[in-house]
Design a protein around this motif. Structure first.
Motif, PDB file in Angstrom:
ATOM      1  N   ASP A 155      47.116   0.421  -8.337  1.00 49.02           N
ATOM      2  CA  ASP A 155      46.620  -0.942  -8.088  1.00 49.02           C
ATOM      3  C   ASP A 155      46.160  -1.646  -9.365  1.00 49.02           C
ATOM      4  OD1 ASP A 155      47.091  -0.590  -5.362  1.00 49.02           O
ATOM      5  OD2 ASP A 155      45.107   0.288  -5.060  1.00 49.02           O
ATOM      6  N   LEU A 156      46.962  -1.573 -10.413  1.00 49.28           N
ATOM      7  CA  LEU A 156      46.626  -2.224 -11.681  1.00 49.28           C
ATOM      8  C   LEU A 156      46.800  -3.732 -11.557  1.00 49.28           C
ATOM      9  CD1 LEU A 156      45.942  -2.178 -14.713  1.00 49.28           C
ATOM     10  CD2 LEU A 156      48.379  -1.752 -15.145  1.00 49.28           C
ATOM     11  N   ASP A 157      45.741  -4.467 -11.888  1.00 47.94           N
ATOM     12  CA  ASP A 157      45.756  -5.923 -11.911  1.00 47.94           C
ATOM     13  C   ASP A 157      45.127  -6.409 -13.211  1.00 47.94           C
ATOM     14  OD1 ASP A 157      46.830  -6.537  -9.303  1.00 47.94           O
ATOM     15  OD2 ASP A 157      44.923  -5.863  -8.474  1.00 47.94           O
ATOM     16  N   ALA A 158      45.722  -7.449 -13.771  1.00 53.18           N
ATOM     17  CA  ALA A 158      45.158  -8.110 -14.950  1.00 53.18           C
ATOM     18  C   ALA A 158      45.129  -9.601 -14.649  1.00 53.18           C
ATOM     19  CB  ALA A 158      45.997  -7.817 -16.186  1.00 53.18           C
ATOM     20  N   THR A 159      43.937 -10.183 -14.685  1.00 47.20           N
ATOM     21  CA  THR A 159      43.768 -11.588 -14.319  1.00 47.20           C
ATOM     22  C   THR A 159      43.010 -12.310 -15.421  1.00 47.20           C
ATOM     23  OG1 THR A 159      43.620 -10.924 -11.997  1.00 47.20           O
ATOM     24  CG2 THR A 159      42.888 -13.144 -12.536  1.00 47.20           C
ATOM     25  N   ARG A 160      43.575 -13.412 -15.874  1.00 44.60           N
ATOM     26  CA  ARG A 160      42.877 -14.221 -16.886  1.00 44.60           C
ATOM     27  C   ARG A 160      41.706 -14.907 -16.211  1.00 44.60           C
ATOM     28  NH1 ARG A 160      43.034 -15.202 -21.763  1.00 44.60           N
ATOM     29  NH2 ARG A 160      45.084 -14.297 -22.093  1.00 44.60           N
ATOM     30  N   GLU A 166      41.643  -4.417 -13.631  1.00 49.00           N
ATOM     31  CA  GLU A 166      41.159  -3.600 -12.520  1.00 49.00           C
ATOM     32  C   GLU A 166      42.223  -2.564 -12.172  1.00 49.00           C
ATOM     33  OE1 GLU A 166      38.881  -6.187  -9.427  1.00 49.00           O
ATOM     34  OE2 GLU A 166      40.607  -7.354 -10.158  1.00 49.00           O
ATOM     35  N   PHE A 167      41.783  -1.317 -11.919  1.00 50.12           N
ATOM     36  CA  PHE A 167      42.690  -0.282 -11.427  1.00 50.12           C
ATOM     37  C   PHE A 167      41.885   0.866 -10.851  1.00 50.12           C
ATOM     38  CE2 PHE A 167      42.008   0.795 -15.904  1.00 50.12           C
ATOM     39  CZ  PHE A 167      41.785   2.164 -15.891  1.00 50.12           C
ATOM     40  N   GLU A 168      42.605   1.792 -10.229  1.00 49.04           N
ATOM     41  CA  GLU A 168      42.004   2.998  -9.652  1.00 49.04           C
ATOM     42  C   GLU A 168      42.814   4.197 -10.114  1.00 49.04           C
ATOM     43  OE1 GLU A 168      42.758   2.348  -5.547  1.00 49.04           O
ATOM     44  OE2 GLU A 168      41.258   0.771  -5.358  1.00 49.04           O
ATOM     45  N   TYR A 169      42.176   5.355 -10.122  1.00 53.33           N
ATOM     46  CA  TYR A 169      42.897   6.605 -10.336  1.00 53.33           C
ATOM     47  C   TYR A 169      42.085   7.732  -9.728  1.00 53.33           C
ATOM     48  CZ  TYR A 169      39.764   8.057 -14.141  1.00 53.33           C
ATOM     49  OH  TYR A 169      38.668   8.434 -14.871  1.00 53.33           O
ATOM     50  N   GLU A 170      42.751   8.833  -9.445  1.00 57.52           N
ATOM     51  CA  GLU A 170      42.065   9.998  -8.916  1.00 57.52           C
ATOM     52  C   GLU A 170      41.628  10.857 -10.092  1.00 57.52           C
ATOM     53  OE1 GLU A 170      44.324  12.010  -5.925  1.00 57.52           O
ATOM     54  OE2 GLU A 170      44.100  10.355  -4.527  1.00 57.52           O
ATOM     55  N   GLY A 171      40.321  10.945 -10.267  1.00 54.84           N
ATOM     56  CA  GLY A 171      39.769  11.680 -11.394  1.00 54.84           C
ATOM     57  C   GLY A 171      38.741  12.686 -10.941  1.00 54.84           C
ATOM     58  N   SER A 172      38.062  13.239 -11.899  1.00 54.92           N
ATOM     59  CA  SER A 172      37.043  14.242 -11.642  1.00 54.92           C
ATOM     60  C   SER A 172      35.723  13.567 -11.261  1.00 54.92           C
ATOM     61  CB  SER A 172      36.840  15.091 -12.903  1.00 54.92           C
ATOM     62  OG  SER A 172      35.664  15.856 -12.808  1.00 54.92           O
ATOM     63  N   ALA A 173      34.967  14.249 -10.432  1.00 56.79           N
ATOM     64  CA  ALA A 173      33.636  13.754 -10.082  1.00 56.79           C
ATOM     65  C   ALA A 173      32.719  13.813 -11.295  1.00 56.79           C
ATOM     66  CB  ALA A 173      33.060  14.576  -8.934  1.00 56.79           C
ATOM     67  N   VAL A 231      49.962 -10.477 -16.720  1.00 60.09           N
ATOM     68  CA  VAL A 231      48.659 -11.117 -16.562  1.00 60.09           C
ATOM     69  C   VAL A 231      48.804 -12.290 -15.589  1.00 60.09           C
ATOM     70  CG1 VAL A 231      46.804 -12.361 -17.726  1.00 60.09           C
ATOM     71  CG2 VAL A 231      47.935 -10.448 -18.881  1.00 60.09           C
ATOM     72  N   ASP A 232      48.001 -12.274 -14.545  1.00 61.32           N
ATOM     73  CA  ASP A 232      47.962 -13.367 -13.576  1.00 61.32           C
ATOM     74  C   ASP A 232      47.032 -14.458 -14.092  1.00 61.32           C
ATOM     75  OD1 ASP A 232      49.620 -12.022 -11.759  1.00 61.32           O
ATOM     76  OD2 ASP A 232      47.911 -11.042 -10.813  1.00 61.32           O
ATOM     77  N   HIS A 233      47.349 -15.688 -13.781  1.00 58.74           N
ATOM     78  CA  HIS A 233      46.498 -16.824 -14.170  1.00 58.74           C
ATOM     79  C   HIS A 233      45.910 -17.418 -12.896  1.00 58.74           C
ATOM     80  CE1 HIS A 233      47.834 -16.828 -18.345  1.00 58.74           C
ATOM     81  NE2 HIS A 233      48.986 -16.451 -17.855  1.00 58.74           N
ATOM     82  N   GLU A 255      36.846  -1.641 -13.503  1.00 63.82           N
ATOM     83  CA  GLU A 255      36.882  -3.104 -13.563  1.00 63.82           C
ATOM     84  C   GLU A 255      36.163  -3.519 -14.843  1.00 63.82           C
ATOM     85  OE1 GLU A 255      35.114  -6.926 -11.150  1.00 63.82           O
ATOM     86  OE2 GLU A 255      35.665  -5.142  -9.999  1.00 63.82           O
ATOM     87  N   GLN A 256      36.947  -3.991 -15.814  1.00 67.09           N
ATOM     88  CA  GLN A 256      36.368  -4.391 -17.093  1.00 67.09           C
ATOM     89  C   GLN A 256      37.045  -5.655 -17.599  1.00 67.09           C
ATOM     90  OE1 GLN A 256      35.995  -1.426 -20.175  1.00 67.09           O
ATOM     91  NE2 GLN A 256      35.622   0.216 -18.705  1.00 67.09           N
ATOM     92  N   ALA A 257      36.253  -6.522 -18.195  1.00 65.46           N
ATOM     93  CA  ALA A 257      36.774  -7.714 -18.858  1.00 65.46           C
ATOM     94  C   ALA A 257      36.965  -7.389 -20.332  1.00 65.46           C
ATOM     95  CB  ALA A 257      35.822  -8.885 -18.691  1.00 65.46           C
ATOM     96  N   ILE A 258      38.092  -7.825 -20.882  1.00 67.10           N
ATOM     97  CA  ILE A 258      38.382  -7.587 -22.295  1.00 67.10           C
ATOM     98  C   ILE A 258      38.618  -8.922 -22.987  1.00 67.10           C
ATOM     99  CG2 ILE A 258      39.380  -5.307 -21.880  1.00 67.10           C
ATOM    100  CD1 ILE A 258      42.166  -6.761 -22.350  1.00 67.10           C
ATOM    101  N   PRO A 259      38.346  -8.977 -24.290  1.00 69.80           N
ATOM    102  CA  PRO A 259      38.688 -10.189 -25.031  1.00 69.80           C
ATOM    103  C   PRO A 259      40.204 -10.240 -25.219  1.00 69.80           C
ATOM    104  CG  PRO A 259      37.780  -8.536 -26.516  1.00 69.80           C
ATOM    105  CD  PRO A 259      37.684  -7.981 -25.123  1.00 69.80           C
ATOM    106  N   ALA A 260      40.796 -11.397 -24.974  1.00 75.15           N
ATOM    107  CA  ALA A 260      42.242 -11.532 -25.128  1.00 75.15           C
ATOM    108  C   ALA A 260      42.614 -12.989 -25.359  1.00 75.15           C
ATOM    109  CB  ALA A 260      42.956 -11.006 -23.880  1.00 75.15           C
ATOM    110  N   GLU A 261      43.426 -13.202 -26.368  1.00 75.80           N
ATOM    111  CA  GLU A 261      43.892 -14.548 -26.683  1.00 75.80           C
ATOM    112  C   GLU A 261      44.742 -15.099 -25.544  1.00 75.80           C
ATOM    113  OE1 GLU A 261      45.765 -14.816 -30.550  1.00 75.80           O
ATOM    114  OE2 GLU A 261      44.707 -13.014 -31.171  1.00 75.80           O
ATOM    115  N   ASN A 262      44.918 -16.379 -25.549  1.00 70.95           N
ATOM    116  CA  ASN A 262      45.681 -17.050 -24.498  1.00 70.95           C
ATOM    117  C   ASN A 262      47.165 -16.678 -24.526  1.00 70.95           C
ATOM    118  OD1 ASN A 262      45.632 -18.617 -22.226  1.00 70.95           O
ATOM    119  ND2 ASN A 262      45.885 -20.545 -23.326  1.00 70.95           N
ATOM    120  N   ILE A 263      47.669 -16.123 -25.618  1.00 70.97           N
ATOM    121  CA  ILE A 263      49.090 -15.785 -25.733  1.00 70.97           C
ATOM    122  C   ILE A 263      49.430 -14.444 -25.074  1.00 70.97           C
ATOM    123  CG2 ILE A 263      49.463 -17.151 -27.809  1.00 70.97           C
ATOM    124  CD1 ILE A 263      49.290 -14.521 -29.417  1.00 70.97           C
TER     125      ILE A 263
END
Length: 126
Positions: free
Chosen positions: A31-36, A45-52, A123-125, A92-100
């Motif tokens: 469920d990887l999503d990237a939204t401006r 945003e994404f999910e994965y099965e990891g260790s507790a 990247v979704d707008h 779920e984390q916001a990252i710095p990213a240029e408009n390009i």
């Protein structure tokens, strides 16, 4: 002769179970999503099965090549001894990213720096 048959059966059983054992270490990003969210940030945003006994650290922004931005999410071990219980980990984390930036390449990294999983998305707008 009896010992040879037992040894042959044991070797055969291990050979047949090896692919199943190897699959346990294969993880994937779901469920990887990237939204401006504004002109200077993208929410990933994404999910994965990891260790507790692990958590995801702050994203590390890498190179931008032809509109695709590389982003690494390092995992951190939270305990010396772990029960190996698997749980779904939401990121779920916001990252710095240029408009390009038009695409994101995500790498999930183990504490030793090895790659756990990779995925890409546009990247979704919104």
């Amino acid at each position: 002769m009896f010992d040879a048959r037992i040894s042959l059966a044991l070797v055969s059983a291990l050979a047949l179970s090896a692919p199943a054992l190897a699959q346990d270490t294969n993880k994937r990003i779901d469920d990887l999503d990237a939204t401006r969210i504004n002109a200077n940030q993208i929410l990933i945003e994404f999910e994965y099965e990891g260790s507790a006994c692990e958590e995801v650290g702050p994203a590390e922004v890498g190179e931008l090549v032809d509109g695709t931005l590389a982003v690494t999410f390092p995992t951190i071990s939270t305990a010396e001894v772990c029960t190996m219980q698997v749980e779904e980990i939401d990121v779920e984390q916001a990252i710095p990213a240029e408009n390009i930036v038009s695409r994101i390449d995500v790498t999930l990294a183990a504490p030793d720096g090895s790659t756990i999983a990779t995925a890409s998305t546009d990247v979704d707008h919104d």
